[in-house]
Design a protein around this motif. Structure first.
Motif, PDB file in Angstrom:
ATOM      1  N   PRO A 175       0.820  -1.218   0.000  1.00  0.00           N
ATOM      2  CA  PRO A 175       0.000   0.000   0.000  1.00  0.00           C
ATOM      3  C   PRO A 175       0.850   1.264   0.000  1.00  0.00           C
ATOM      4  O   PRO A 175       1.812   1.384   0.748  1.00  0.00           O
ATOM      5  CB  PRO A 175      -0.830  -0.128   1.284  1.00  0.00           C
ATOM      6  N   GLY A 176       0.463   2.184  -0.848  1.00  0.00           N
ATOM      7  CA  GLY A 176       1.160   3.456  -0.934  1.00  0.00           C
ATOM      8  C   GLY A 176       2.321   3.465  -1.892  1.00  0.00           C
ATOM      9  O   GLY A 176       2.695   4.521  -2.390  1.00  0.00           O
ATOM     10  N   ARG A 177       2.896   2.301  -2.167  1.00  0.00           N
ATOM     11  CA  ARG A 177       4.049   2.263  -3.062  1.00  0.00           C
ATOM     12  C   ARG A 177       3.658   2.015  -4.513  1.00  0.00           C
ATOM     13  O   ARG A 177       4.394   2.384  -5.427  1.00  0.00           O
ATOM     14  CB  ARG A 177       5.046   1.174  -2.620  1.00  0.00           C
ATOM     15  N   PHE A 178       2.532   1.358  -4.718  1.00  0.00           N
ATOM     16  CA  PHE A 178       2.078   1.075  -6.072  1.00  0.00           C
ATOM     17  C   PHE A 178       0.629   1.499  -6.258  1.00  0.00           C
ATOM     18  O   PHE A 178      -0.177   1.454  -5.323  1.00  0.00           O
ATOM     19  CB  PHE A 178       2.174  -0.427  -6.390  1.00  0.00           C
ATOM     20  N   GLY A 179       0.317   1.925  -7.475  1.00  0.00           N
ATOM     21  CA  GLY A 179      -1.048   1.998  -7.958  1.00  0.00           C
ATOM     22  C   GLY A 179      -1.064   1.192  -9.240  1.00  0.00           C
ATOM     23  O   GLY A 179      -0.057   0.607  -9.629  1.00  0.00           O
ATOM     24  N   PHE A 180      -2.201   1.171  -9.950  1.00  0.00           N
ATOM     25  CA  PHE A 180      -2.172   0.488 -11.241  1.00  0.00           C
ATOM     26  C   PHE A 180      -3.205   1.040 -12.208  1.00  0.00           C
ATOM     27  O   PHE A 180      -4.273   1.511 -11.812  1.00  0.00           O
ATOM     28  CB  PHE A 180      -2.324  -1.028 -11.062  1.00  0.00           C
ATOM     29  N   PHE A 181      -2.800   1.017 -13.470  1.00  0.00           N
ATOM     30  CA  PHE A 181      -3.684   1.326 -14.580  1.00  0.00           C
ATOM     31  C   PHE A 181      -4.194   0.010 -15.139  1.00  0.00           C
ATOM     32  O   PHE A 181      -3.403  -0.873 -15.487  1.00  0.00           O
ATOM     33  CB  PHE A 181      -2.949   2.086 -15.688  1.00  0.00           C
ATOM     34  N   ALA A 182      -5.491  -0.133 -15.239  1.00  0.00           N
ATOM     35  CA  ALA A 182      -6.091  -1.377 -15.701  1.00  0.00           C
ATOM     36  C   ALA A 182      -6.012  -1.502 -17.220  1.00  0.00           C
ATOM     37  O   ALA A 182      -6.081  -0.511 -17.945  1.00  0.00           O
ATOM     38  CB  ALA A 182      -7.548  -1.456 -15.258  1.00  0.00           C
ATOM     39  N   SER A 183      -5.870  -2.734 -17.688  1.00  0.00           N
ATOM     40  CA  SER A 183      -5.892  -3.029 -19.119  1.00  0.00           C
ATOM     41  C   SER A 183      -7.319  -3.330 -19.560  1.00  0.00           C
ATOM     42  O   SER A 183      -8.103  -3.912 -18.813  1.00  0.00           O
ATOM     43  CB  SER A 183      -5.003  -4.235 -19.419  1.00  0.00           C
ATOM     44  N   ILE A 184      -7.638  -2.939 -20.783  1.00  0.00           N
ATOM     45  CA  ILE A 184      -8.943  -3.280 -21.366  1.00  0.00           C
ATOM     46  C   ILE A 184      -8.726  -3.776 -22.798  1.00  0.00           C
ATOM     47  O   ILE A 184      -7.778  -3.363 -23.468  1.00  0.00           O
ATOM     48  CB  ILE A 184      -9.921  -2.085 -21.379  1.00  0.00           C
ATOM     49  N   PRO A 185      -9.608  -4.654 -23.284  1.00  0.00           N
ATOM     50  CA  PRO A 185      -9.536  -5.109 -24.678  1.00  0.00           C
ATOM     51  C   PRO A 185     -10.215  -4.079 -25.577  1.00  0.00           C
ATOM     52  O   PRO A 185     -11.374  -4.231 -25.972  1.00  0.00           O
ATOM     53  CB  PRO A 185     -10.285  -6.437 -24.650  1.00  0.00           C
ATOM     54  N   LEU A 186      -9.511  -3.025 -25.942  1.00  0.00           N
ATOM     55  CA  LEU A 186     -10.106  -1.803 -26.469  1.00  0.00           C
ATOM     56  C   LEU A 186     -11.011  -2.013 -27.679  1.00  0.00           C
ATOM     57  O   LEU A 186     -12.031  -1.333 -27.816  1.00  0.00           O
ATOM     58  CB  LEU A 186      -9.000  -0.804 -26.814  1.00  0.00           C
ATOM     59  N   ILE A 187     -10.684  -2.945 -28.581  1.00  0.00           N
ATOM     60  CA  ILE A 187     -11.536  -3.089 -29.773  1.00  0.00           C
ATOM     61  C   ILE A 187     -12.818  -3.860 -29.475  1.00  0.00           C
ATOM     62  O   ILE A 187     -13.707  -3.948 -30.320  1.00  0.00           O
ATOM     63  CB  ILE A 187     -10.779  -3.762 -30.930  1.00  0.00           C
ATOM     64  N   ASP A 188     -12.908  -4.409 -28.292  1.00  0.00           N
ATOM     65  CA  ASP A 188     -14.081  -5.169 -27.852  1.00  0.00           C
ATOM     66  C   ASP A 188     -14.882  -4.270 -26.919  1.00  0.00           C
ATOM     67  O   ASP A 188     -14.587  -4.170 -25.732  1.00  0.00           O
ATOM     68  CB  ASP A 188     -13.601  -6.444 -27.143  1.00  0.00           C
ATOM     69  N   THR A 189     -15.892  -3.595 -27.460  1.00  0.00           N
ATOM     70  CA  THR A 189     -16.620  -2.593 -26.679  1.00  0.00           C
ATOM     71  C   THR A 189     -17.281  -3.208 -25.456  1.00  0.00           C
ATOM     72  O   THR A 189     -17.126  -2.702 -24.330  1.00  0.00           O
ATOM     73  CB  THR A 189     -17.679  -1.898 -27.548  1.00  0.00           C
ATOM     74  N   GLU A 190     -18.014  -4.270 -25.644  1.00  0.00           N
ATOM     75  CA  GLU A 190     -18.713  -4.890 -24.508  1.00  0.00           C
ATOM     76  C   GLU A 190     -17.713  -5.380 -23.467  1.00  0.00           C
ATOM     77  O   GLU A 190     -17.901  -5.172 -22.260  1.00  0.00           O
ATOM     78  CB  GLU A 190     -19.572  -6.057 -24.992  1.00  0.00           C
ATOM     79  N   GLY A 191     -16.653  -6.040 -23.923  1.00  0.00           N
ATOM     80  CA  GLY A 191     -15.644  -6.524 -22.996  1.00  0.00           C
ATOM     81  C   GLY A 191     -14.949  -5.395 -22.258  1.00  0.00           C
ATOM     82  O   GLY A 191     -14.659  -5.497 -21.065  1.00  0.00           O
ATOM     83  N   SER A 192     -14.681  -4.297 -22.960  1.00  0.00           N
ATOM     84  CA  SER A 192     -14.030  -3.157 -22.323  1.00  0.00           C
ATOM     85  C   SER A 192     -14.924  -2.511 -21.273  1.00  0.00           C
ATOM     86  O   SER A 192     -14.474  -2.176 -20.172  1.00  0.00           O
ATOM     87  CB  SER A 192     -13.632  -2.119 -23.378  1.00  0.00           C
ATOM     88  N   LEU A 193     -16.198  -2.327 -21.599  1.00  0.00           N
ATOM     89  CA  LEU A 193     -17.113  -1.712 -20.632  1.00  0.00           C
ATOM     90  C   LEU A 193     -17.243  -2.575 -19.383  1.00  0.00           C
ATOM     91  O   LEU A 193     -17.292  -2.062 -18.254  1.00  0.00           O
ATOM     92  CB  LEU A 193     -18.474  -1.490 -21.281  1.00  0.00           C
ATOM     93  N   ARG A 194     -17.294  -3.873 -19.582  1.00  0.00           N
ATOM     94  CA  ARG A 194     -17.364  -4.791 -18.447  1.00  0.00           C
ATOM     95  C   ARG A 194     -16.109  -4.683 -17.582  1.00  0.00           C
ATOM     96  O   ARG A 194     -16.185  -4.633 -16.351  1.00  0.00           O
ATOM     97  CB  ARG A 194     -17.535  -6.217 -18.960  1.00  0.00           C
ATOM     98  N   GLU A 195     -14.947  -4.614 -18.244  1.00  0.00           N
ATOM     99  CA  GLU A 195     -13.698  -4.565 -17.494  1.00  0.00           C
ATOM    100  C   GLU A 195     -13.489  -3.217 -16.821  1.00  0.00           C
ATOM    101  O   GLU A 195     -12.933  -3.135 -15.725  1.00  0.00           O
ATOM    102  CB  GLU A 195     -12.516  -4.900 -18.403  1.00  0.00           C
ATOM    103  N   ILE A 196     -13.943  -2.139 -17.455  1.00  0.00           N
ATOM    104  CA  ILE A 196     -13.865  -0.821 -16.827  1.00  0.00           C
ATOM    105  C   ILE A 196     -14.652  -0.812 -15.522  1.00  0.00           C
ATOM    106  O   ILE A 196     -14.181  -0.315 -14.486  1.00  0.00           O
ATOM    107  CB  ILE A 196     -14.385   0.257 -17.796  1.00  0.00           C
ATOM    108  N   THR A 197     -15.861  -1.348 -15.546  1.00  0.00           N
ATOM    109  CA  THR A 197     -16.688  -1.410 -14.343  1.00  0.00           C
ATOM    110  C   THR A 197     -15.994  -2.204 -13.246  1.00  0.00           C
ATOM    111  O   THR A 197     -15.919  -1.760 -12.086  1.00  0.00           O
ATOM    112  CB  THR A 197     -18.055  -2.029 -14.664  1.00  0.00           C
ATOM    113  N   TYR A 198     -15.491  -3.360 -13.601  1.00  0.00           N
ATOM    114  CA  TYR A 198     -14.826  -4.214 -12.606  1.00  0.00           C
ATOM    115  C   TYR A 198     -13.542  -3.563 -12.085  1.00  0.00           C
ATOM    116  O   TYR A 198     -13.273  -3.576 -10.880  1.00  0.00           O
ATOM    117  CB  TYR A 198     -14.522  -5.568 -13.233  1.00  0.00           C
TER     118      TYR A 198
END
Length: 270
Positions: free
Chosen positions: A114-137
């Motif tokens: 905690p405090g030493r790391f954050g993270f940017f999440a990956s999404i399957p950008l060309i897959d709209t439904e998959g990306s929206l699902r992963e953004i929410t999660y």
């Protein structure tokens, strides 16, 4: 860059001008309260290659990063896993599973340090439904600090109209989006003898991604998205004046005050 708060840094979006990552106040992001250095750099371009995740190009551990961070006065590193653009963007369930595996691995590392790391999440950008699902999660469950995408993937640049729903959701969330270079295997790969793609194409493709966002209206329609462009913005800063002079003059819907006005709202990772 030096700052005292990941919240202020990743949430910063006051117009800072081309050529530097900005400071200011924007949409709040998660910030752990546990101990960490009071001052120091925040590294937003920090690759993670967790064991067992497909696409790792070498062995890596969080401890390796922590050691490097201590040596370089880095308070916090924002992890991203953007070394596998094509497997993430083949439009399959396997790609969705890879994004989920990457993001859960990143969240576990953040929780363990905690405090030493954050993270940017990956999404399957060309897959709209998959990306929206992963953004929410990623945001609601894993508490990601933002989203990481490549400058191109799946034979598309990120402003492609097919991705409009993704940008609408990220705009609604006032999200931070980190753009990492790709070498666009579907174009622009003819080089003089001895020249490899990473010598120039990384930074040229970063500029193409910015132009895609500009010319498809993403920068205008979703001003609350905070874009961090890697590699000092690639060739965008060098070409900004040329772009300003050569974009169509009758597109107030895309850049009512000129293209340069929109590019000034970007943050460049230095």
């Amino acid at each position: 860059m030096c700052t005292t708060s990941r919240r202020n840094f990743l949430a910063a979006t006051s117009a800072a001008g081309l050529g530097a990552v900005g400071l200011g106040e924007i949409a709040p992001v998660r910030l752990f309260a546990q101990k960490r250095p009071a001052t120091g750099r925040i590294d937003v371009h920090h690759h993670m290659m967790p064991a067992g995740v497909a696409g790792a190009i070498r062995q890596w551990t969080p401890e390796e990063s922590l050691d490097a961070m201590e040596k370089n006065n880095c308070a916090t590193a924002i992890l991203s896993h953007v070394t596998v653009p094509e497997p993430l963007n083949d439009g399959t369930e396997k790609a969705r599973a890879l994004a989920r595996q990457v993001n859960e691995a990143g969240a576990k590392i953040v929780q363990a340090h905690p405090g030493r790391f954050g993270f940017f999440a990956s999404i399957p950008l060309i897959d709209t439904e998959g990306s929206l699902r992963e953004i929410t999660y990623a945001f609601d469950t894993l508490k990601a600090d933002g989203i990481a995408i490549n400058s191109s993937a799946g034979k598309k640049w990120p402003g492609d109209p097919s991705q409009a729903a993704i940008w609408a959701e990220l705009g609604r969330r006032k999200a931070t989006v980190f753009i990492h270079p790709n070498t666009t295997p579907f174009c622009c790969t003819q080089f003089p003898p001895g020249v490899v793609a990473s010598m120039s194409e990384f930074d040229n493709d970063v500029n193409r991604s910015v132009l895609s966002l500009l010319m498809n209206g993403v920068l205008t329609k979703h001003p609350d998205i905070n874009f961090i462009i890697s590699h000092s913005g690639g060739t965008t800063a060098a070409l900004a004046g040329r772009i300003q002079d050569r974009v169509p003059k009758d597109r107030a819907d895309l850049y009512p005050y000129g293209a340069l006005d929109k590019m000034r709202r970007l943050y460049f990772e230095i």
